[in-house]
Design a protein around this motif. Sequence first.
Motif, PDB file in Angstrom:
ATOM      1  N   ALA A 106       0.767   5.256   0.158  1.00  0.00           N
ATOM      2  CA  ALA A 106      -0.026   6.447   0.450  1.00  0.00           C
ATOM      3  C   ALA A 106       0.666   7.657  -0.171  1.00  0.00           C
ATOM      4  O   ALA A 106       1.865   7.860   0.012  1.00  0.00           O
ATOM      5  CB  ALA A 106      -0.166   6.634   1.948  1.00  0.00           C
ATOM      6  N   ARG A 119      -1.219   2.487   7.934  1.00  0.00           N
ATOM      7  CA  ARG A 119      -1.241   1.147   7.358  1.00  0.00           C
ATOM      8  C   ARG A 119      -0.298   1.020   6.163  1.00  0.00           C
ATOM      9  O   ARG A 119       0.095  -0.074   5.789  1.00  0.00           O
ATOM     10  CB  ARG A 119      -2.673   0.820   6.936  1.00  0.00           C
ATOM     11  N   ALA A 120       0.077   2.138   5.535  1.00  0.00           N
ATOM     12  CA  ALA A 120       0.838   2.121   4.284  1.00  0.00           C
ATOM     13  C   ALA A 120       2.230   1.545   4.466  1.00  0.00           C
ATOM     14  O   ALA A 120       2.908   1.793   5.478  1.00  0.00           O
ATOM     15  CB  ALA A 120       0.941   3.536   3.723  1.00  0.00           C
ATOM     16  N   ARG A 130      -6.677  10.098   5.289  1.00  0.00           N
ATOM     17  CA  ARG A 130      -6.992   9.520   6.594  1.00  0.00           C
ATOM     18  C   ARG A 130      -5.729   9.055   7.307  1.00  0.00           C
ATOM     19  O   ARG A 130      -4.825   8.472   6.709  1.00  0.00           O
ATOM     20  CB  ARG A 130      -7.934   8.308   6.432  1.00  0.00           C
ATOM     21  N   GLN A 136     -14.918   3.113   5.182  1.00  0.00           N
ATOM     22  CA  GLN A 136     -13.596   2.669   5.592  1.00  0.00           C
ATOM     23  C   GLN A 136     -13.519   1.142   5.652  1.00  0.00           C
ATOM     24  O   GLN A 136     -12.515   0.541   5.253  1.00  0.00           O
ATOM     25  CB  GLN A 136     -13.239   3.266   6.957  1.00  0.00           C
ATOM     26  N   ALA A 166      -4.031   9.806   0.139  1.00  0.00           N
ATOM     27  CA  ALA A 166      -4.394   9.606   1.548  1.00  0.00           C
ATOM     28  C   ALA A 166      -4.869  10.894   2.207  1.00  0.00           C
ATOM     29  O   ALA A 166      -4.201  11.922   2.147  1.00  0.00           O
ATOM     30  CB  ALA A 166      -3.203   9.026   2.304  1.00  0.00           C
ATOM     31  N   THR A 169      -5.001   5.328   6.991  1.00  0.00           N
ATOM     32  CA  THR A 169      -4.390   4.881   5.740  1.00  0.00           C
ATOM     33  C   THR A 169      -2.881   5.042   5.785  1.00  0.00           C
ATOM     34  O   THR A 169      -2.137   4.132   5.411  1.00  0.00           O
ATOM     35  CB  THR A 169      -4.969   5.673   4.550  1.00  0.00           C
ATOM     36  N   ILE A 212       0.861  -1.182   0.000  1.00  0.00           N
ATOM     37  CA  ILE A 212       0.000   0.000   0.000  1.00  0.00           C
ATOM     38  C   ILE A 212       0.896   1.231   0.000  1.00  0.00           C
ATOM     39  O   ILE A 212       1.769   1.380   0.858  1.00  0.00           O
ATOM     40  CB  ILE A 212      -0.922   0.014   1.233  1.00  0.00           C
ATOM     41  N   ASN A 219     -11.015  -1.041   3.298  1.00  0.00           N
ATOM     42  CA  ASN A 219     -10.097  -2.030   3.871  1.00  0.00           C
ATOM     43  C   ASN A 219     -10.242  -3.371   3.163  1.00  0.00           C
ATOM     44  O   ASN A 219      -9.254  -4.040   2.842  1.00  0.00           O
ATOM     45  CB  ASN A 219     -10.370  -2.198   5.366  1.00  0.00           C
ATOM     46  N   ASP A 245      -9.148   8.034  -0.386  1.00  0.00           N
ATOM     47  CA  ASP A 245      -9.830   7.590   0.835  1.00  0.00           C
ATOM     48  C   ASP A 245     -10.579   8.718   1.536  1.00  0.00           C
ATOM     49  O   ASP A 245     -10.980   8.589   2.692  1.00  0.00           O
ATOM     50  CB  ASP A 245      -8.837   6.930   1.800  1.00  0.00           C
ATOM     51  N   VAL A 295      -3.004   5.094  -2.933  1.00  0.00           N
ATOM     52  CA  VAL A 295      -4.121   5.823  -2.362  1.00  0.00           C
ATOM     53  C   VAL A 295      -3.723   7.269  -2.075  1.00  0.00           C
ATOM     54  O   VAL A 295      -2.692   7.536  -1.462  1.00  0.00           O
ATOM     55  CB  VAL A 295      -4.637   5.123  -1.076  1.00  0.00           C
TER      56      VAL A 295
END
Length: 585
Positions: free
Chosen positions: A366, A536-537, A530, A512, A528, A533, A364, A516, A498, A526
């Motif tokens: 971001a 999590r990236a 958020r 969300q 981003a 996000t 992922i 996910n 997002d 993404v």
Amino acid sequence: MKYLLRLRPILAPYGWQILVSLLILLLITATQLVVPSIIGNVIDYGLSGGHEGYLVTAALVILGIGLLRAVLSFFQSYLGAWISQHISFDLRNRLYNHIQYLSFSYHDRMQTGQLISRCIEDVSSVQEFTGSGVVELVQILLLILGVAVLLFIDNPRLAFISLLPMIPLIVVTVRFGERVGKMFYAIDQALGSLSARLQENVMGAQVVRAFAREPYEIQRFDVTNRDVYDARVNILHQWSRIMSTSHFLVAFSTILILWFGGNMVLNGEITLGEMVAFNGYLLMIAEPTRQLVWLVNTAGEAGAGLKRTFDVLDLQPEIASPPAAIVLPPLSGRVEFREVNFRYQDETNAALRQINLQVEPNQIVAIIGSTGSGKTSFISLIPRFYDVSHGALLVDGYDLRQVDLPSLRRQIGIVLQTSLLFSDSIRENIAYGRPDASLDEVIAAAKAAQAHEFIMEMPEGYDTVVGERGITLSGGQRQRVAIARALLLNPRILILDDSTSSVDTHTERLIQQALNTLMEGRTTFVIAQRLSTVRRADQIIVLDQGKIAERGTHAELLAKDGLYREIYELQLRVQESSEPSVVGS
């Protein structure tokens, strides 16, 4: 005229219908040419000679000719309309199909209203000309040629005198034809601008009313509408001058026949019936000759419409699959930017500069940055909406410029905050990328996107038709339908936004959850907004003025105390206490 000649490939499939139409025209013209001669014989032989039976015979022959012409004209009108409808159908389809493959850079600079105008107004002008204009033009030319031949055979001297005024009429008509094409092109351009103005106003109706700018928009429309009006009035002015000239010249021809022909009758050089027939032939071409000016007008309009149509058809798509393109196998999702620079057409400054990035499958990424930093440009390169200006962009080691476009884009899913829905059923919108998907598959995708519950509450469920651009759905509902559409496609590479700033807390939580689910097991880029996000990236790319200013994980970039830290403090830190509990799960 050169644009009218370019219709030949479109006319080719209807060759035999056109041939039959021309043969019918020849027959109609031949029947017209017989009548004045019969009337002349009625005067010389029937009336002057006292042959009453000939009068009856001539009347019956003329009646039969009239009936024959009526039948032939019916078939001619039907064939002409049939051919013109097929031509406009083919031309409009060809234009629409071509627009589908034109590059984004073309749509960036072309007004939507102009394209709509070309598909509708311009093609309609071609249809009108091919349906009636061409037929009448050919018939008039055949009639004029036939009359001229008969007149010169009958009496060359009187034919030359009577047809003399036609020479300046032809010259004036030709000169008008040379000018009218440019005039109609100006009208078509103005109509395109009018369509663009109307389309923009309708799409922005909410903004117009919110700012109470109706009077301003009315004034802007009036200015554009005035341009159309002025352009049309200019043509009407020119056309009326030509028409008055043609009326005078035709009347002058009649005067010449009566004067010189009358003297010939008195001198015994021709009979009264011959002079009446002569004048009948001239009157036969009088009205068509005047119509010739109108036909030139119609041809000019069609030519201008075709020029605008071929302006589009002649454009070669800037983004297309190359010859011998590589059809991509199922992708693993590895993406690499190598020294990528990108600049939009007609722009002097680069939108992206010296981008080097390698993304492994299922990672992922971001993308963070201020407005104008290059985020949209960055993600637009991955599905090859645009080509890089320098460097290379590779997917699984394949340079995007060497691969088959459909095989690439079928493996890339895109879900943006403003994802478009079509005026169709919800089921059709979800299955847009996979039209063969079963209802069960559509429902499964909707459930995963947290959309099934609200869809079932609608009157027709999955068969409910949403309004234009999905306007009957809320923003959150549209976004979840778009997520379901991407899930059903099952892409290996995902591009999404997002942002959930325009929805309530409950809808935000559902979106969300759906995002996910969507990101699981895919390479994801993404934009981003958020905090969940970016946490999590696997990589965070911080763009600044088209360049990668920073990269790393959330913790690494916070420790650097650079641009990311500044963005975090201004935009993301406030989400620390408000993140939905499901995020990141």
